[in-house]
Design a protein around this motif. Sequence first.
Motif, PDB file in Angstrom:
ATOM      1  N   SER A  43       7.398  -3.881 -43.817  1.00 43.30           N
ATOM      2  CA  SER A  43       6.625  -2.695 -44.174  1.00 43.30           C
ATOM      3  C   SER A  43       5.230  -2.789 -43.609  1.00 43.30           C
ATOM      4  CB  SER A  43       6.514  -2.577 -45.701  1.00 43.30           C
ATOM      5  OG  SER A  43       7.783  -2.513 -46.270  1.00 43.30           O
ATOM      6  N   GLU A  45       1.197  -3.010 -43.559  1.00 43.96           N
ATOM      7  CA  GLU A  45       0.328  -3.837 -44.381  1.00 43.96           C
ATOM      8  C   GLU A  45      -0.176  -3.044 -45.585  1.00 43.96           C
ATOM      9  OE1 GLU A  45      -3.944  -6.065 -43.911  1.00 43.96           O
ATOM     10  OE2 GLU A  45      -3.162  -4.885 -42.247  1.00 43.96           O
ATOM     11  N   ASN A 237       0.263  -0.490 -36.877  1.00 46.32           N
ATOM     12  CA  ASN A 237       0.685  -0.986 -38.183  1.00 46.32           C
ATOM     13  C   ASN A 237      -0.177  -2.119 -38.733  1.00 46.32           C
ATOM     14  OD1 ASN A 237       1.581  -3.056 -36.586  1.00 46.32           O
ATOM     15  ND2 ASN A 237       3.323  -3.468 -37.894  1.00 46.32           N
ATOM     16  N   VAL A 238      -1.295  -2.410 -38.083  1.00 49.00           N
ATOM     17  CA  VAL A 238      -2.277  -3.281 -38.710  1.00 49.00           C
ATOM     18  C   VAL A 238      -3.443  -2.383 -39.102  1.00 49.00           C
ATOM     19  CG1 VAL A 238      -3.881  -5.196 -38.418  1.00 49.00           C
ATOM     20  CG2 VAL A 238      -1.589  -5.329 -37.429  1.00 49.00           C
TER      21      VAL A 238
ATOM     22  N   SER B 278       1.391  -7.763 -36.667  1.00 47.07           N
ATOM     23  CA  SER B 278       1.794  -8.204 -38.003  1.00 47.07           C
ATOM     24  C   SER B 278       2.967  -9.168 -37.851  1.00 47.07           C
ATOM     25  CB  SER B 278       2.186  -7.010 -38.872  1.00 47.07           C
ATOM     26  OG  SER B 278       3.478  -6.581 -38.534  1.00 47.07           O
ATOM     27  N   LYS B 280       5.698  -9.468 -39.394  1.00 44.38           N
ATOM     28  CA  LYS B 280       7.037  -8.891 -39.433  1.00 44.38           C
ATOM     29  C   LYS B 280       7.436  -8.306 -38.099  1.00 44.38           C
ATOM     30  CE  LYS B 280       6.812  -8.090 -44.336  1.00 44.38           C
ATOM     31  NZ  LYS B 280       6.103  -7.252 -45.293  1.00 44.38           N
ATOM     32  N   GLU B 309      -1.202 -10.923 -45.851  1.00 48.89           N
ATOM     33  CA  GLU B 309      -0.148 -11.396 -44.957  1.00 48.89           C
ATOM     34  C   GLU B 309      -0.847 -11.869 -43.676  1.00 48.89           C
ATOM     35  OE1 GLU B 309       2.250  -8.566 -42.383  1.00 48.89           O
ATOM     36  OE2 GLU B 309       3.642  -8.925 -44.022  1.00 48.89           O
ATOM     37  N   ILE B 311      -1.863 -12.412 -39.907  1.00 49.15           N
ATOM     38  CA  ILE B 311      -1.747 -11.513 -38.764  1.00 49.15           C
ATOM     39  C   ILE B 311      -1.885 -12.361 -37.500  1.00 49.15           C
ATOM     40  CG2 ILE B 311      -2.862  -9.603 -37.551  1.00 49.15           C
ATOM     41  CD1 ILE B 311      -3.673  -8.523 -40.276  1.00 49.15           C
TER      42      ILE B 311
END
Lengths: 748, 748
Positions: A43, A45, A237-238, B278, B280, B309, B311
């Motif tokens: 997902s 962050e 997505n960061v 990220s 993921k 999380e 990075i």
Amino acid sequence: MTTSVQRTNAVLASVSINPYSIVSHATADSPANWRSALQAVSSPEDFQLLKTLVFKPKTPKSAVTVPVVVLVAEQTEMSSSTLAKKLNHKEMRLAPDEVLKEFFTLDKDSLTPLALTKSSFPQVQTVFDLSIKSCTSLFAVRAFSSDTTVFLSGPQIASYLNSLESEEVRVQEIDFAQLKTETGVPASVSKAPATKEKESVKVEGAVQIGILYKKEIDFAGWYTDVLLKSEMMDYYNVSGCYILKPWSYSVWEAVQEWFNVQIKRLGVENAYFPMFVSSKVLEREKNHIEGFAPEVAWVTKAGNSDLEEPIAIRPTSETVMYPCALIQTAELPMFLTFPMSLDYAKWIKSHRDLPLKLNQWNSVVRWEFKNPRNFEEPFLRTREFLWQEGHTAHLTKESADEEVLQILDLYRRVYEELLAVPVIPGVKSEKEKFAGGLYTTTVEGFIPTTGRGIQGATSHCLGQNFSKMFGILVEDPNASAQSKEEKEKLFTDVVDPSAGKLFVWQNSWGLSTRVIGVMVMVHGDNKGLVLPPRVASIQVVVVPCGINSKTDHKAIFKGCEDLVLTLQNANIRAKADLRDGYTPGYKFNDWEQKGVPIRLEIGPADLAKSQAMSVRRDTGAKAPIALSNIAASVKQLLDVIQRDMFNRAKEVFDSHIIPVVKWEDVVPNLDDKNIVVMPWCEVEACEDDIKERSGRSAEPQDERAPSAGAKSLAIPFAQDRWPKIEQGTLCPACGNQAKRWTMFGRSY
Amino acid sequence: MTTSVQRTNAVLASVSINPYSIVSHATADSPANWRSALQAVSSPEDFQLLKTLVFKPKTPKSAVTVPVVVLVAEQTEMSSSTLAKKLNHKEMRLAPDEVLKEFFTLDKDSLTPLALTKSSFPQVQTVFDLSIKSCTSLFAVRAFSSDTTVFLSGPQIASYLNSLESEEVRVQEIDFAQLKTETGVPASVSKAPATKEKESVKVEGAVQIGILYKKEIDFAGWYTDVLLKSEMMDYYNVSGCYILKPWSYSVWEAVQEWFNVQIKRLGVENAYFPMFVSSKVLEREKNHIEGFAPEVAWVTKAGNSDLEEPIAIRPTSETVMYPCALIQTAELPMFLTFPMSLDYAKWIKSHRDLPLKLNQWNSVVRWEFKNPRNFEEPFLRTREFLWQEGHTAHLTKESADEEVLQILDLYRRVYEELLAVPVIPGVKSEKEKFAGGLYTTTVEGFIPTTGRGIQGATSHCLGQNFSKMFGILVEDPNASAQSKEEKEKLFTDVVDPSAGKLFVWQNSWGLSTRVIGVMVMVHGDNKGLVLPPRVASIQVVVVPCGINSKTDHKAIFKGCEDLVLTLQNANIRAKADLRDGYTPGYKFNDWEQKGVPIRLEIGPADLAKSQAMSVRRDTGAKAPIALSNIAASVKQLLDVIQRDMFNRAKEVFDSHIIPVVKWEDVVPNLDDKNIVVMPWCEVEACEDDIKERSGRSAEPQDERAPSAGAKSLAIPFAQDRWPKIEQGTLCPACGNQAKRWTMFGRSY
């Protein structure tokens, strides 16, 4: 068997929405479970949960039930009674499962706004929290199942809902934050309209693919929409990081190309220093690092191993570059010398190699935490950004001072000559100067729509602070010459090597991709981006028109291609849009959104008259141009557009700089979206006080702006624009003797 | 009172050595204490302790004591008896404190090689571990006190010792590693000379500021020394990171400028994607990430807060860029589309927007751990490096295949036309291809001095692997056209959105600052760098000569300045070296070290004859050039130099590619510093076997090269260079049917 992922894809594809992602996860029957299920899989962050609630209003048994579908963020507080009152319902209750099944064939944990279709939408009343629409961060949205979630941005959700609307049935947008205030503090309600009228927010006459927001009404929504639709940037997505797509990166390349030529003329050389800084080095300069420490990103692991010592990613490179000269008490910065040179003469003469002027183009990281959801603005405030940073060393303060202003003037020219954005050069107050430096000069811009100032770029004189910290000195050229024997004695004896030496004077200066954001905000309009010709990667787009079954389609295409070649040969960046299957109207809209300065239309009638129809992006003005001398005409028109864009922006800026001499005039002028300029005492405590007092004003706090109090923006160099400050001219804020006219304003 | 810091500074300044830093710390009386005292203060991440031991050889009482000063790294094992034997002493013992006091006025914990002076050096025997000299990492060296340490690189320590030498007394360099082997395994001693003769390592006739090492004898020392002296790079206090100084960065700028023009012609656009990934997303592509995971640097903290999380910093951007198209099952990559476009036609026609071609110039981080002290090579192998990475998407394999080769040819041209470095284009074996891709093409270079191959740049076809992984598809343009009604049905019904769609074909391709290292290694000589004219930021340096009290100094300077202007007006990058106080000889040496292609000397006699004396850096050839037409002559000469440099390098490369058809010929040819090319079966197990068998050969392991076994370098495209492979032509390694001629070699 269709999966919920496929169904979601199909629904979104039907309205050309690209979700951030669709994920499958453990079945989740509560917000808490849902969040943890999402966190266990791939997902983003940072996201909010979207609540989809269905209420059943109390109606006579005989009446048709019109369920109320409410879309709000999970944490939004709401009372069903307040909402009912707002919606003119007597009472509302959460709908039982059979209602959900009847209308959506879904239960409460799989219910999604995507289940609203063209046919079901008119049968319900849909209520949407206004704040979601302009919220650019991601929402987790149920995807037809309690084990599937789609991530969509606020504008994407809004866009989906808009696609369902008809003349008769529309989404009801409600400001839930306002609703809460209305309930809690009824006195303040009257000030702002309870809901913004949808029609006034949306741009009239815009086709669906056009910009969804009016610049003057929902500036934040407009800005984001323009950046996305013009293909300048995209989400990433960061959190806090964005993609610079070619359409914006090419603007940056234009700035780089021009600036590189200018600085190389000043003797600046480009180099590259590592992105990492050891913690010890970073922390050496205390004042300096205090300014940056809370924002520094730390690398602590590589592969599976912990590093012995965390390593920082540069927030700026003063402490990256200057330690290379560490304890060079008798030498130039290491990067200028032969580290193993054994030549005495060189050592003695090292001051002749000053000034040392280095620059690098790189990215820096400042991991701001202040509620990124509200405070980030693409280009203006991002966790990683591109910039250039110049670092120079000089023998004398005079040489450093001179260069500070040379560079500042280049920054002014980047804004004014390339981006057609007026700026005011000046010096920062002590409070606002660069941490650890001697003084900071700035070019200050202005965003008329919000009435806020914006720092354009800064050129700092660091004085000798860093050279003393890092021990960067050179032989004093004015010290008495020594004989060879004396020099040799110097080396064999043990002496203080800093005797007869001077600490160098240093500058640093930087310009970032923020310039792109400022340009968009200043020039963009309700059709989208407006690019100044000098930085537009396409200056002229040629669009074939009037093609039907009777016209000679090939001749017109050939005419377009020939025209583009003619223009390209004259170094005009031109492109023909010969895409098949798109109407001219679609193409006009497309290139208008992208801000191309001139559109040339060529149809059969134009060809017959040996002309093309030109349309200016900035004014919409249309005029035919003869093909015979078109390159020269277009060149001239590009120049006119560039000049007009600047002049218009300058007029606006000038009209919003209000000189004030009484405190009572400060806040009202700020509230009228102006910057004020006043004779100021230049005392730091007075600046704090001004910020405090102007922040307490009636203006509602704007989440998008870091500070609603006014701060000093710059002390303009051009003081003669306003009456001379005499002995006895007092600072309107504190009543002490004023020194210089200083701009104060709310700012980015 | 002079502090030990000041004393150290003075001593080092006297020989123009710039220490990395000098630090004060807690008094330390043992190696362990010393190390922890250093770790408690501001020290480099990575260093070794330098041991300074003084031995007293057993001599007759009447003889003068000549202490033996031994300089080795702390962890170096040595036995005093072996060393004594080596030095032809009967016996040696650690000297008592009074000897230290007598000679150095220091005790054992403050003793430092810097205490050796011109006067004390001849009174002792100084022994230095040869391996320190070429060790570019830092040594902690006592700085006249047990509470002060100076950090110096190996070459700096060597340089200091060299400065003390005279014709009579020299430093004795001993290979302690070898010495240990000699003792332990006497049988193997005879193979290599026990010590390298100092005179043969040093370049004859070099002045002290010249390059200290012979390229053909101590290649690693030579390479580092050339990079430092030519001011291409400098050390940095984060291990594995280096500073690209303007002299090397300008080469990179020349490559960028040329390559940008070429790729833009191919329709590639530049963009910028964030440096962060990220975890993921990074881990989505398993094969791909397995190749990079051990080297990924992780950001886990910002300011004082832990990130939710970790990075990653991009090791490459496939997984940064492609997820932007995540689950775009019915759309183009997000970065190509209007995310909120509601236009069906656009969606259906999206394949027309292919190929999508993006490129970015950035830095990537690969935190290699393999003993950085030995394996890092500036430019060739660094933890952060600059590169470009292109990422493109195509509708068909044919389109992707075509581009792979177009780009590879641009890479060939960067090497051959800009850097004058010959390379061989070919395809990588399955084992050596890019992790997660379909096939990898490469331009392979060769470093003649070491006989090792080096991968120059790679252009990968990723196939559909990533597009399947990240769901990047487009409408199949060949699928039967649907009516408007059918399309609408498609969107309202729930259907499989990937029906009638194609996964795109993707490429990625990259060229890094490694090109600079290869260029230095191929062209540099014992005088320093040799720059190919096309990438030299200064192509011609004009040096005034023959100035004495009788000559007209102003006229000569004027002549030089005029000449430079003439050349600059013809777009030749020229510079006059009018620095005062430097002899012409000094300047010649300076610019030779920096590799400037042409030197023009102008003296009174030249002016009288209206000529300048030209000296080629590559050959040393001297010839007068008439001033009347000098710009054209110089231009021509630059072209000749560029061509000659390439041709010479090509001849060398060609003569070192040895075709072999019998296994027995493989290892001897490798050992003779060749690359072999052989008819190969292309079986992966055979490649492993070749590596294993060639690694077991007699060649001593070279710490600097990651692999002493041979691996496949490339399967050259130009197969007709060698005899046709027939049915029955067998792989010399495994005896199976051979497929194509393949280059094998030891490599970087």
